[in-house]
Design an enzyme around this catalytic site. Structure first.
Site, PDB file in Angstrom:
ATOM      1  CB  SER A  43       5.846  -0.985  -6.177  1.00 59.38           C
ATOM      2  OG  SER A  43       4.781  -1.257  -5.300  1.00 59.38           O
ATOM      3  CG  ASP A  49       4.747   6.348  -2.440  1.00 53.06           C
ATOM      4  OD1 ASP A  49       3.974   5.429  -2.740  1.00 53.06           O
ATOM      5  OD2 ASP A  49       5.933   6.406  -2.819  1.00 53.06           O
ATOM      6  CG  HIS A  63       3.135   3.610  -5.436  1.00 53.63           C
ATOM      7  ND1 HIS A  63       4.006   3.442  -4.376  1.00 53.63           N
ATOM      8  CD2 HIS A  63       3.033   2.380  -6.020  1.00 53.63           C
ATOM      9  CE1 HIS A  63       4.401   2.183  -4.322  1.00 53.63           C
ATOM     10  NE2 HIS A  63       3.835   1.515  -5.305  1.00 53.63           N
TER      11      HIS A  63
END
Length: 309
Positions: free
Chosen positions: A118, A259, A286
């Site tokens: 991320s 996601d 995610h």
């Protein structure tokens, strides 16, 4: 099987005349004379999260004999907290300097791999494109975002698919600036249960990172902002798209079907990187490191240990 060595500690990180502490954990043996594979550095997300939620990659030390280094970026977790620092202090370059300091401290600058999740993937891509680390051999960008406007587009689309009352609660509190209210937090959890981590109950590592964010939102609020679906912090206009052509190392892209970082966030990496592989996890959001843990680690481990790419 021999026991896998494990250790943790702190290293000094200097910013100007100030000295801070970066906490780290090592699983496996990073010494060049004993290791079979290059060490892998794991960079957590946020900005202003902590390492706990990416703990599954520590298993690579056992499954693939890859030594793994995790750390907490300053401002969060076990590293130095700086609640009085102004917003201007918290920049991507600060955290890139910290990463570079860690690499040099362990003497692995000539031979290492890098994993970012991320925000950690965003920061890692900026590190590689701007600093051109000579010893980096392979790059793993998990659930990455190529530009924050794409992230906002992605999350806005997913938000529009939630029940109307949840949407209304989120929008009304973000407009009113009351994002610390319980109603807002409960509504965000509906979104997170679909698009952040779909494992129920929430894994312990994810819960610990959430607790760290709750206890100290200094970095999170400075760089992301107080709202979940509108970036108001310093990374609002962040983009790596025009720098991606500078990344030459083999790169693995990972994201999930559900996601927050939908394919529009990942596509610029795939289109612009020279040596790239993209693996999509059909059952994940995610955090495929928890949602499809075995497959996720197998994909990463195989990518990092194949002799030639």
């Amino acid at each position: 099987m021999a026991d896998i060595p494990s250790s943790e500690g702190f290293i000094e990180f200097r910013v100007g005349d100030e000295s801070f502490k970066t906490w780290y954990e090592i699983r496996g043996d990073i010494s060049s004379k004993n290791r079979k594979h290059r060490p892998l550095i794991g960079v957590h997300g946020g900005p202003g999260a902590s390492h706990h939620y990416i703990n599954p990659i520590l298993d690579l030390a056992t499954s693939h004999n890859i030594p793994v280094i995790l750390y907490d970026q300053i401002g969060i977790g076990n590293s130095t907290h700086l609640p009085d620092k102004p917003k201007e202090f918290w920049t991507p370059e600060l955290f890139i300097d910290e990463l570079e300091n860690l690499i040099n401290h362990f003497g692995i600058q000539d031979d290492f791999d890098l994993y970012g999740h991320s925000w950690g993937a965003m920061m890692s891509s900026q590190f590689v494109s701007t600093r051109q680390p000579k010893g980096l051999k392979r790059l793993v960008l998990s659930n990455p975002i190529a530009a924050m406007d794409l992230w906002e587009e992605s999350t806005s689309k997913l938000l529009s698919e939630l029940p109307q009352d949840v949407q209304d609660t989120i929008k009304s509190h973000e407009q009113a600036g009351t994002t610390d209210s319980k109603d807002y937090q409960d509504a965000v959890q509906v979104f997170n249960g679909r698009h952040s981590c779909r494992v129920d109950p929430i894994p312990e590592g994810v819960r610990k990172t959430g607790g760290d964010i709750f206890r100290d939102r200094t970095v999170w609020n400075a760089m992301n902002g107080p709202a979940e679906f509108e970036i108001l912090g310093s990374i609002k206009h962040w983009s790596i798209i025009d720098q991606l052509h500078k990344i030459e190392v083999p790169t693995l892209l990972l994201n999930g079907h559900f996601d927050q970082a939908q394919d529009i966030c990942v596509m610029p990496f795939f289109q612009n990187l020279r040596k790239v592989k993209w693996v999509h996890f059909a059952l994940s959001s995610h955090m495929p490191q928890w949602e499809e843990r075995d497959k996720y680690l197998q994909v990463i481990g195989d990518f990092l240990t194949i002799p030639e790419l």
